[in-house]
Design a protein around this motif. Structure first.
Motif, PDB file in Angstrom:
ATOM      1  N   VAL A  44       0.825  -1.206   0.000  1.00  0.00           N
ATOM      2  CA  VAL A  44       0.000   0.000   0.000  1.00  0.00           C
ATOM      3  C   VAL A  44       0.862   1.259   0.000  1.00  0.00           C
ATOM      4  O   VAL A  44       0.531   2.251  -0.636  1.00  0.00           O
ATOM      5  CB  VAL A  44      -0.978  -0.004   1.198  1.00  0.00           C
ATOM      6  CG1 VAL A  44      -1.641   1.348   1.389  1.00  0.00           C
ATOM      7  CG2 VAL A  44      -2.034  -1.077   0.997  1.00  0.00           C
ATOM      8  N   ARG A  45       1.963   1.210   0.691  1.00  0.00           N
ATOM      9  CA  ARG A  45       2.837   2.384   0.792  1.00  0.00           C
ATOM     10  C   ARG A  45       3.851   2.472  -0.345  1.00  0.00           C
ATOM     11  O   ARG A  45       4.713   3.329  -0.355  1.00  0.00           O
ATOM     12  CB  ARG A  45       3.570   2.394   2.139  1.00  0.00           C
ATOM     13  CG  ARG A  45       2.648   2.504   3.317  1.00  0.00           C
ATOM     14  CD  ARG A  45       1.819   3.758   3.236  1.00  0.00           C
ATOM     15  NE  ARG A  45       1.062   3.960   4.451  1.00  0.00           N
ATOM     16  CZ  ARG A  45      -0.062   4.640   4.502  1.00  0.00           C
ATOM     17  NH1 ARG A  45      -0.546   5.189   3.428  1.00  0.00           N
ATOM     18  NH2 ARG A  45      -0.699   4.773   5.639  1.00  0.00           N
ATOM     19  N   GLY A  46       3.765   1.579  -1.319  1.00  0.00           N
ATOM     20  CA  GLY A  46       4.612   1.669  -2.501  1.00  0.00           C
ATOM     21  C   GLY A  46       6.003   1.094  -2.361  1.00  0.00           C
ATOM     22  O   GLY A  46       6.866   1.363  -3.187  1.00  0.00           O
ATOM     23  N   HIS A  47       6.246   0.292  -1.332  1.00  0.00           N
ATOM     24  CA  HIS A  47       7.550  -0.365  -1.163  1.00  0.00           C
ATOM     25  C   HIS A  47       7.471  -1.750  -1.801  1.00  0.00           C
ATOM     26  O   HIS A  47       7.275  -2.750  -1.134  1.00  0.00           O
ATOM     27  CB  HIS A  47       7.922  -0.477   0.320  1.00  0.00           C
ATOM     28  CG  HIS A  47       8.276   0.819   0.936  1.00  0.00           C
ATOM     29  ND1 HIS A  47       9.529   1.366   0.836  1.00  0.00           N
ATOM     30  CD2 HIS A  47       7.542   1.705   1.659  1.00  0.00           C
ATOM     31  CE1 HIS A  47       9.562   2.521   1.468  1.00  0.00           C
ATOM     32  NE2 HIS A  47       8.368   2.746   1.977  1.00  0.00           N
ATOM     33  N   ARG A  48       7.622  -1.801  -3.112  1.00  0.00           N
ATOM     34  CA  ARG A  48       7.508  -3.064  -3.833  1.00  0.00           C
ATOM     35  C   ARG A  48       8.776  -3.902  -3.730  1.00  0.00           C
ATOM     36  O   ARG A  48       8.744  -5.096  -3.871  1.00  0.00           O
ATOM     37  CB  ARG A  48       7.188  -2.786  -5.298  1.00  0.00           C
ATOM     38  CG  ARG A  48       5.857  -2.107  -5.503  1.00  0.00           C
ATOM     39  CD  ARG A  48       5.518  -1.984  -6.963  1.00  0.00           C
ATOM     40  NE  ARG A  48       6.594  -1.439  -7.765  1.00  0.00           N
ATOM     41  CZ  ARG A  48       6.736  -0.163  -8.079  1.00  0.00           C
ATOM     42  NH1 ARG A  48       5.882   0.717  -7.637  1.00  0.00           N
ATOM     43  NH2 ARG A  48       7.731   0.236  -8.842  1.00  0.00           N
ATOM     44  N   LYS A  49       9.892  -3.262  -3.522  1.00  0.00           N
ATOM     45  CA  LYS A  49      11.164  -3.978  -3.517  1.00  0.00           C
ATOM     46  C   LYS A  49      11.707  -4.096  -2.097  1.00  0.00           C
ATOM     47  O   LYS A  49      11.995  -3.105  -1.441  1.00  0.00           O
ATOM     48  CB  LYS A  49      12.153  -3.253  -4.407  1.00  0.00           C
ATOM     49  CG  LYS A  49      11.613  -3.061  -5.824  1.00  0.00           C
ATOM     50  CD  LYS A  49      12.711  -3.115  -6.821  1.00  0.00           C
ATOM     51  CE  LYS A  49      12.218  -2.761  -8.195  1.00  0.00           C
ATOM     52  NZ  LYS A  49      11.725  -3.761  -8.973  1.00  0.00           N
ATOM     53  N   MET A  50      11.842  -5.321  -1.648  1.00  0.00           N
ATOM     54  CA  MET A  50      12.362  -5.557  -0.302  1.00  0.00           C
ATOM     55  C   MET A  50      13.777  -5.035  -0.149  1.00  0.00           C
ATOM     56  O   MET A  50      14.139  -4.528   0.909  1.00  0.00           O
ATOM     57  CB  MET A  50      12.314  -7.045   0.041  1.00  0.00           C
ATOM     58  CG  MET A  50      10.963  -7.503   0.449  1.00  0.00           C
ATOM     59  SD  MET A  50      11.103  -9.027   1.367  1.00  0.00           S
ATOM     60  CE  MET A  50       9.393  -9.345   1.670  1.00  0.00           C
ATOM     61  N   MET A  51      14.571  -5.130  -1.205  1.00  0.00           N
ATOM     62  CA  MET A  51      15.960  -4.683  -1.105  1.00  0.00           C
ATOM     63  C   MET A  51      16.040  -3.185  -0.819  1.00  0.00           C
ATOM     64  O   MET A  51      16.875  -2.748  -0.031  1.00  0.00           O
ATOM     65  CB  MET A  51      16.728  -5.032  -2.380  1.00  0.00           C
ATOM     66  CG  MET A  51      16.954  -6.530  -2.524  1.00  0.00           C
ATOM     67  SD  MET A  51      17.985  -6.918  -3.931  1.00  0.00           S
ATOM     68  CE  MET A  51      19.590  -6.608  -3.221  1.00  0.00           C
ATOM     69  N   ALA A  52      15.161  -2.394  -1.449  1.00  0.00           N
ATOM     70  CA  ALA A  52      15.186  -0.942  -1.239  1.00  0.00           C
ATOM     71  C   ALA A  52      14.773  -0.602   0.193  1.00  0.00           C
ATOM     72  O   ALA A  52      15.398   0.243   0.844  1.00  0.00           O
ATOM     73  CB  ALA A  52      14.264  -0.251  -2.244  1.00  0.00           C
ATOM     74  N   LEU A  53      13.724  -1.259   0.676  1.00  0.00           N
ATOM     75  CA  LEU A  53      13.281  -1.002   2.048  1.00  0.00           C
ATOM     76  C   LEU A  53      14.331  -1.481   3.049  1.00  0.00           C
ATOM     77  O   LEU A  53      14.611  -0.805   4.034  1.00  0.00           O
ATOM     78  CB  LEU A  53      11.931  -1.669   2.316  1.00  0.00           C
ATOM     79  CG  LEU A  53      11.312  -1.418   3.695  1.00  0.00           C
ATOM     80  CD1 LEU A  53      11.147   0.074   3.972  1.00  0.00           C
ATOM     81  CD2 LEU A  53       9.973  -2.130   3.804  1.00  0.00           C
ATOM     82  N   ALA A  54      14.933  -2.624   2.770  1.00  0.00           N
ATOM     83  CA  ALA A  54      15.994  -3.131   3.656  1.00  0.00           C
ATOM     84  C   ALA A  54      17.159  -2.152   3.709  1.00  0.00           C
ATOM     85  O   ALA A  54      17.702  -1.887   4.788  1.00  0.00           O
ATOM     86  CB  ALA A  54      16.464  -4.509   3.178  1.00  0.00           C
ATOM     87  N   ALA A  55      17.531  -1.588   2.576  1.00  0.00           N
ATOM     88  CA  ALA A  55      18.620  -0.608   2.546  1.00  0.00           C
ATOM     89  C   ALA A  55      18.247   0.630   3.357  1.00  0.00           C
ATOM     90  O   ALA A  55      19.077   1.172   4.095  1.00  0.00           O
ATOM     91  CB  ALA A  55      18.940  -0.222   1.102  1.00  0.00           C
ATOM     92  N   GLU A  56      16.989   1.067   3.233  1.00  0.00           N
ATOM     93  CA  GLU A  56      16.526   2.226   3.996  1.00  0.00           C
ATOM     94  C   GLU A  56      16.566   1.952   5.502  1.00  0.00           C
ATOM     95  O   GLU A  56      16.856   2.833   6.300  1.00  0.00           O
ATOM     96  CB  GLU A  56      15.098   2.578   3.556  1.00  0.00           C
ATOM     97  CG  GLU A  56      14.701   3.976   3.876  1.00  0.00           C
ATOM     98  CD  GLU A  56      13.416   4.399   3.196  1.00  0.00           C
ATOM     99  OE1 GLU A  56      12.876   5.432   3.615  1.00  0.00           O
ATOM    100  OE2 GLU A  56      12.946   3.715   2.255  1.00  0.00           O
ATOM    101  N   LEU A  57      16.295   0.710   5.878  1.00  0.00           N
ATOM    102  CA  LEU A  57      16.333   0.307   7.288  1.00  0.00           C
ATOM    103  C   LEU A  57      17.740  -0.053   7.755  1.00  0.00           C
ATOM    104  O   LEU A  57      17.962  -0.281   8.937  1.00  0.00           O
ATOM    105  CB  LEU A  57      15.422  -0.906   7.508  1.00  0.00           C
ATOM    106  CG  LEU A  57      13.925  -0.652   7.445  1.00  0.00           C
ATOM    107  CD1 LEU A  57      13.158  -1.960   7.282  1.00  0.00           C
ATOM    108  CD2 LEU A  57      13.468   0.074   8.698  1.00  0.00           C
ATOM    109  N   GLU A  58      18.678  -0.157   6.792  1.00  0.00           N
ATOM    110  CA  GLU A  58      20.052  -0.570   7.067  1.00  0.00           C
ATOM    111  C   GLU A  58      20.111  -1.968   7.671  1.00  0.00           C
ATOM    112  O   GLU A  58      20.798  -2.219   8.670  1.00  0.00           O
ATOM    113  CB  GLU A  58      20.767   0.461   7.946  1.00  0.00           C
ATOM    114  CG  GLU A  58      20.875   1.823   7.297  1.00  0.00           C
ATOM    115  CD  GLU A  58      21.529   2.875   8.175  1.00  0.00           C
ATOM    116  OE1 GLU A  58      21.795   2.612   9.367  1.00  0.00           O
ATOM    117  OE2 GLU A  58      21.781   3.966   7.642  1.00  0.00           O
ATOM    118  N   ILE A  59      19.363  -2.869   7.039  1.00  0.00           N
ATOM    119  CA  ILE A  59      19.349  -4.282   7.430  1.00  0.00           C
ATOM    120  C   ILE A  59      19.542  -5.123   6.174  1.00  0.00           C
ATOM    121  O   ILE A  59      19.492  -4.608   5.062  1.00  0.00           O
ATOM    122  CB  ILE A  59      18.014  -4.675   8.116  1.00  0.00           C
ATOM    123  CG1 ILE A  59      16.841  -4.446   7.164  1.00  0.00           C
ATOM    124  CG2 ILE A  59      17.831  -3.912   9.416  1.00  0.00           C
ATOM    125  CD1 ILE A  59      15.568  -5.126   7.574  1.00  0.00           C
TER     126      ILE A  59
END
Length: 119
Positions: free
Chosen positions: A20-35
């Motif tokens: 829903v929030r437009g985070h389709r790619k786990m890698m991008a969200l993981a990078a943003e979280l630094e995990i």
């Protein structure tokens, strides 16, 4: 059957919020979280996460920590007076399309009522 710290519904809520929030790619969200992407993937399956990571996720996805972890106090976009499940699913699919096809999708959806009333 739940293993210790495993909650498939929590994982489903995480995946839903990401979509829903437009985070389709786990890698991008993981990078943003630094995990690592593997850690995010495990959380999306329902494995446990630290409170710090849960707080950061709820902040980045703009959902309450209470909803993300426990399923209480659902966000507005999940309230029954807001969007139906079908509308939510459609919205998730639309958000996954490239911006260049949005005008085409709008024209398709806009044409349906005109054709239905002209027959």
């Amino acid at each position: 059957m739940h293993t210790k710290g495993m909650d498939p519904q929590r994982g489903a809520r995480l995946r839903q919020a990401m979509a829903v929030r437009g985070h389709r790619k786990m890698m991008a969200l993981a990078a943003e979280l630094e995990i690592s992407p593997a850690a995010l993937s495990k959380w999306a399956q329902g494995h446990s996460m630290s409170v710090d990571h849960a707080c950061r996720l709820s902040q980045l996805l703009d959902v309450s920590l209470d909803w993300l972890l426990l399923g209480r106090n659902a966000p507005e976009w999940l309230q029954t007076d807001q969007l139906s499940r079908l509308e939510l699913e459609l919205l998730q699919h639309v958000r996954q399309r490239p911006a260049r096809i949005m005008p085409l999708l709008i024209s398709i959806v806009s044409e349906i009522p005109r054709r239905a009333t002209s027959t």
